[in-house]
Design a protein around this motif. Structure first.
Motif, PDB file in Angstrom:
ATOM      1  N   GLU A  87      -1.720  -7.565  -9.224  1.00  0.00           N
ATOM      2  CA  GLU A  87      -2.465  -6.354  -9.591  1.00  0.00           C
ATOM      3  C   GLU A  87      -1.994  -5.781 -10.927  1.00  0.00           C
ATOM      4  OE1 GLU A  87      -2.927  -3.473  -6.511  1.00  0.00           O
ATOM      5  OE2 GLU A  87      -3.255  -4.991  -4.973  1.00  0.00           O
ATOM      6  N   GLY A  88      -1.137  -6.516 -11.593  1.00  0.00           N
ATOM      7  CA  GLY A  88      -0.754  -6.113 -12.941  1.00  0.00           C
ATOM      8  C   GLY A  88       0.513  -5.273 -13.020  1.00  0.00           C
ATOM      9  N   TYR A  89       1.220  -5.114 -11.924  1.00  0.00           N
ATOM     10  CA  TYR A  89       2.484  -4.357 -11.985  1.00  0.00           C
ATOM     11  C   TYR A  89       3.567  -5.217 -12.623  1.00  0.00           C
ATOM     12  CZ  TYR A  89       0.625  -0.622  -9.025  1.00  0.00           C
ATOM     13  OH  TYR A  89      -0.109   0.424  -8.543  1.00  0.00           O
ATOM     14  N   ASP A  90       4.559  -4.538 -13.149  1.00  0.00           N
ATOM     15  CA  ASP A  90       5.697  -5.217 -13.776  1.00  0.00           C
ATOM     16  C   ASP A  90       6.726  -5.526 -12.685  1.00  0.00           C
ATOM     17  OD1 ASP A  90       7.902  -5.938 -15.196  1.00  0.00           O
ATOM     18  OD2 ASP A  90       7.910  -4.199 -16.544  1.00  0.00           O
ATOM     19  N   LYS A 125      14.124   4.311  -7.110  1.00  0.00           N
ATOM     20  CA  LYS A 125      13.471   4.648  -5.850  1.00  0.00           C
ATOM     21  C   LYS A 125      13.494   3.369  -5.013  1.00  0.00           C
ATOM     22  CE  LYS A 125       9.750   7.665  -5.889  1.00  0.00           C
ATOM     23  NZ  LYS A 125       8.316   7.986  -6.085  1.00  0.00           N
ATOM     24  N   VAL A 126      13.924   3.484  -3.762  1.00  0.00           N
ATOM     25  CA  VAL A 126      14.113   2.270  -2.955  1.00  0.00           C
ATOM     26  C   VAL A 126      13.148   2.235  -1.769  1.00  0.00           C
ATOM     27  CG1 VAL A 126      15.772   0.940  -1.584  1.00  0.00           C
ATOM     28  CG2 VAL A 126      16.561   2.198  -3.604  1.00  0.00           C
ATOM     29  N   SER A 150       0.831  -1.208   0.000  1.00  0.00           N
ATOM     30  CA  SER A 150       0.000   0.000   0.000  1.00  0.00           C
ATOM     31  C   SER A 150       0.870   1.264   0.000  1.00  0.00           C
ATOM     32  CB  SER A 150      -1.016  -0.073   1.147  1.00  0.00           C
ATOM     33  OG  SER A 150      -0.791   0.901   2.093  1.00  0.00           O
ATOM     34  N   VAL A 151       1.989   1.241   0.707  1.00  0.00           N
ATOM     35  CA  VAL A 151       2.896   2.404   0.674  1.00  0.00           C
ATOM     36  C   VAL A 151       3.517   2.537  -0.715  1.00  0.00           C
ATOM     37  CG1 VAL A 151       5.031   3.402   1.594  1.00  0.00           C
ATOM     38  CG2 VAL A 151       3.419   2.268   3.145  1.00  0.00           C
ATOM     39  N   ILE A 152       3.932   1.420  -1.286  1.00  0.00           N
ATOM     40  CA  ILE A 152       4.596   1.475  -2.603  1.00  0.00           C
ATOM     41  C   ILE A 152       3.642   2.030  -3.662  1.00  0.00           C
ATOM     42  CG2 ILE A 152       5.586   0.046  -4.456  1.00  0.00           C
ATOM     43  CD1 ILE A 152       6.738  -1.764  -2.226  1.00  0.00           C
ATOM     44  N   LYS A 153       2.418   1.516  -3.648  1.00  0.00           N
ATOM     45  CA  LYS A 153       1.468   1.941  -4.686  1.00  0.00           C
ATOM     46  C   LYS A 153       1.187   3.442  -4.640  1.00  0.00           C
ATOM     47  CE  LYS A 153      -2.244  -0.607  -4.978  1.00  0.00           C
ATOM     48  NZ  LYS A 153      -3.255  -1.604  -4.558  1.00  0.00           N
ATOM     49  N   ARG A 154       1.227   3.984  -3.438  1.00  0.00           N
ATOM     50  CA  ARG A 154       0.986   5.437  -3.317  1.00  0.00           C
ATOM     51  C   ARG A 154       2.153   6.253  -3.876  1.00  0.00           C
ATOM     52  NH1 ARG A 154      -1.001   4.163   1.896  1.00  0.00           N
ATOM     53  NH2 ARG A 154       0.860   4.925   2.944  1.00  0.00           N
ATOM     54  N   ASN A 155       3.289   5.606  -4.079  1.00  0.00           N
ATOM     55  CA  ASN A 155       4.495   6.375  -4.428  1.00  0.00           C
ATOM     56  C   ASN A 155       5.171   5.961  -5.730  1.00  0.00           C
ATOM     57  OD1 ASN A 155       4.964   8.207  -1.982  1.00  0.00           O
ATOM     58  ND2 ASN A 155       4.542   6.235  -1.037  1.00  0.00           N
ATOM     59  N   ILE A 156       4.464   5.121  -6.534  1.00  0.00           N
ATOM     60  CA  ILE A 156       5.044   4.760  -7.840  1.00  0.00           C
ATOM     61  C   ILE A 156       4.005   4.947  -8.939  1.00  0.00           C
ATOM     62  CG2 ILE A 156       6.656   3.095  -6.819  1.00  0.00           C
ATOM     63  CD1 ILE A 156       4.861   0.864  -7.999  1.00  0.00           C
ATOM     64  N   LYS A 157       4.483   4.759 -10.184  1.00  0.00           N
ATOM     65  CA  LYS A 157       3.560   4.840 -11.320  1.00  0.00           C
ATOM     66  C   LYS A 157       3.274   3.437 -11.841  1.00  0.00           C
ATOM     67  CE  LYS A 157       5.975   7.742 -13.999  1.00  0.00           C
ATOM     68  NZ  LYS A 157       7.163   8.194 -13.301  1.00  0.00           N
ATOM     69  N   ARG A 158       2.168   3.287 -12.514  1.00  0.00           N
ATOM     70  CA  ARG A 158       1.754   1.991 -13.084  1.00  0.00           C
ATOM     71  C   ARG A 158       2.815   1.405 -14.027  1.00  0.00           C
ATOM     72  NH1 ARG A 158      -1.635  -2.136 -12.319  1.00  0.00           N
ATOM     73  NH2 ARG A 158      -2.957  -1.435 -10.659  1.00  0.00           N
ATOM     74  N   THR A 159       3.511   2.301 -14.690  1.00  0.00           N
ATOM     75  CA  THR A 159       4.466   1.849 -15.709  1.00  0.00           C
ATOM     76  C   THR A 159       5.848   1.508 -15.137  1.00  0.00           C
ATOM     77  OG1 THR A 159       4.872   4.190 -16.014  1.00  0.00           O
ATOM     78  CG2 THR A 159       3.424   3.118 -17.621  1.00  0.00           C
TER      79      THR A 159
END
Ligand SMILES: NC(=O)C1=CN([C@@H]2O[C@H](COP(=O)(O)OP(=O)(O)OC[C@H]3O[C@@H](n4cnc5c(N)ncnc54)[C@H](OP(=O)(O)O)[C@@H]3O)[C@@H](O)[C@H]2O)[C@@H](O)CC1
Ligand SMILES: [K+]
Length: 513
Positions: A73-76, A148-149, A38-47
């Motif tokens: 969830e479809g992330y790469d 981004k780490v 949940s933290v990662i998704k708030r701070n990255i882009k779909r691509t």
């Protein structure tokens, strides 16, 4: 107030939750993974392209699970597993099996440059020894990358107990830590490696923490509400009398700063006891303060002693040491305070150096210096050494103290009623079995007089009825907060001790907000 834990307390909480309460380790791991996601998704882009770098322990398990969720969830996403599979923890083995069943991509060489997001799940609180070899190479590559780490639980390579590097550590942009703050994330250099820290609740029950007897805490803004209550029906006598025994011939700044800070933090009356030479300057700079000279020339030695004793009796809290010097006169004053004061005493600056010097000349008959201080000082005492002063006091090299801040704090106060305020970039306050780690403040406060301000603040809080330990913790927090306000207003280079006192106005107004 929030608790922070070291690796062993965290293990106790884990074990109790799993073994006594019955929440399976995999359930905790899944929750940890969801919080991370949940933290990662708030701070990255779909691509974005995500690489999860996993070690063999449960930290790696958290990482694999987080990777699996993102993949679903479809992330790469790809997993880079480092270590020997035979050495994996049972949960890590299960997570690897699940990921393989779902055909998650596994990266088998370290093509880090192909990914712009890295999830660092190499080591968590189970890191026990310095990192070398392939692990160190990968960490070096992570740090050299532009990615981004996100570190899982703690940046790999930071000791959860001390914040020190176990030879090398991941430099994170975000750290998602589970259940409780870790000592290593609050202390330097860990603080600088963690980036933004998110403490995620993954369902450890309260009782698990209770049985672990958590003993280390830190304050946040709402803790300013701990400031002593002021009553509408009160007078200056209701808020205590602070006696500041400080300054020496031609040295008035420290006494002034301590006394003014005490007034600014609500003390009812403040009296400066200093050299007669400082009378004019103190009375001009701080006309609100009462004045008493400790070297009145017209007095004989008996008269002088009588007056000193009556000043000690007047006070409800005494500060001794700022700018006092290390002369025979200063020794005499310190000796009287140590032997005659019946109220709380804060030993600061020159008082601490004098105490250290005395111990050098005493035959301690096998007694440790810490035990000697415990026996020699009244129970109601606060000592406020910075690390160099502490080093002289307990005869331990500064580097050893700074490598083992928390352990040193435990040694100082465990068998003692004294309160130690160990001043550093992260000041530790220690009293018996409890410790406070301060998280407010900044490097702009490394400026002359900053410590004198702190002493005055603590004295004012004691004068208004707080216990010595509470007053020290809150005093350190307020002092640091004032430093943060001053840095914002004036900048780190420009700010000086007087700005800290001015910033107290804003900080103290935050109570109740
Ligand atoms: N338990 C729980 O309920 C929960 C735990 N959670 C998570 O688990 C983490 C703690 O997991 P952990 O205890 O398995 O330790 P971890 O940090 O993964 O590392 C240990 C591994 O590293 C190895 N190793 C150590 N030092 C090394 C070195 N220098 N160089 C090389 N190897 C080294 C060590 O090997 P060994 O010492 O056995 O040779 C072992 O294999 C915690 O931080 C949190 O993220 C969450 O899921 C919530 C629920
Ligand atoms: K980690």
């Amino acid at each position: 107030m929030k608790y922070a834990v070291d690796a062993s307390k965290m293990k106790q909480i884990d074990e109790f939750t799993i073994e006594k309460i019955g929440i399976p380790a995999m359930v905790l791991m899944e929750r940890a993974a969801y919080e991370t996601v949940s933290v990662i998704k708030r701070n990255i882009k779909r691509t974005d392209r995500i690489l999860v770098v996993c070690g063999t322990g449960n930290n790696g398990g958290d990482g694999v699970a987080a990777g699996r969720i993102l993949y679903g969830e479809g992330y790469d996403v790809a997993i880079l597993f480092i270590g020997e599979e035979t050495k994996c923890s049972p949960q890590m083995k299960e997570q690897l099996a699940i990921a393989r069943n779902l055909e998650l991509p596994f990266e088998n060489c370290n093509k880090l440059h192909a990914y712009n997001i890295i999830i660092d799940a190499i080591f968590g609180v189970g890191l026990t020894r310095p990192i070398s070899g392939y692990y160190a190479d990968i960490i070096e590559q992570i740090n050299a990358s532009q990615s981004k780490v996100f570190s899982v639980d703690i940046p790999s390579g930071i000791s959860a107990d001390s914040g020190k590097l176990m030879s090398i550590a991941v430099k994170a942009d975000y750290t998602i830590t589970f259940g409780y703050q870790k000592h290593g994330l609050l202390l330097y250099p860990g603080v600088e490696y963690a980036g933004k820290i998110i403490v995620a609740d993954i369902g450890f029950p309260k009782i698990a923490a209770e049985q672990a007897n958590l003993d280390t805490f830190y304050y946040e803004k709402e803790d300013l509400n701990r400031l002593p209550l002021r009553k509408s029906y009160s007078n200056k006598g209701s808020y205590g009398r602070v006696l500041v025994i400080a300054g020496s011939k031609g040295v008035s700044g420290a006494a002034y700063l301590s006394a003014k800070s005490a007034y600014r933090c609500g003390a009812g009356l403040v009296k400066v006891m200093t050299s007669e030479e400082n009378r004019a300057i103190i009375q001009t700079l701080l006309p609100e303060a009462l004045f008493s000279a400790y070297d009145e020339v017209t007095e004989d030695s008996e008269g002088r002693l009588r007056r000193l004793l009556s000043e000690l009796d007047w006070a409800s809290v005494i500060v001794v040491g700022p700018g006092l010097g290390q002369t025979k006169e200063a020794e005499y004053l310190l000796d009287i305070v140590m032997n005659k004061a019946k109220v709380p005493v804060i030993y600061d600056a020159d008082a601490i150096t004098l105490l250290a010097g005395w111990m050098d000349y005493q035959k301690l008959a096998g007694q440790s210096r810490i035990d000697y201080l415990t026996e020699r000082l009244q129970e109601q005492s606060v000592l406020t050494p910075h690390l160099k002063e502490l080093s002289r006091l307990i005869r331990v090299p500064v580097s050893d103290i700074s490598d083992n801040l928390i352990d040193t704090a435990i040694q100082c106060s465990y068998n003692s009623k004294l309160t130690y305020v160990m001043k550093d970039a992260r000041t530790i306050v220690s009293h018996q079995h409890q410790r406070y780690i301060n998280v407010s403040g900044n490097h702009g406060m490394a400026t002359g007089g900053s410590g004198d301000v702190l002493t005055g603040i603590i004295a004012a809080l004691i004068a208004q009825g707080m216990t010595l330990f509470e007053a020290s913790c809150l005093g350190v927090y307020i002092h640091g907060y004032a430093g943060d306000v001053a840095a914002q207003e004036k900048g780190h280079y420009f700010m000086m001790a007087e700005d800290l006192i001015n910033a107290l106005e804003k900080v103290l107004q935050l109570k109740g907000q």
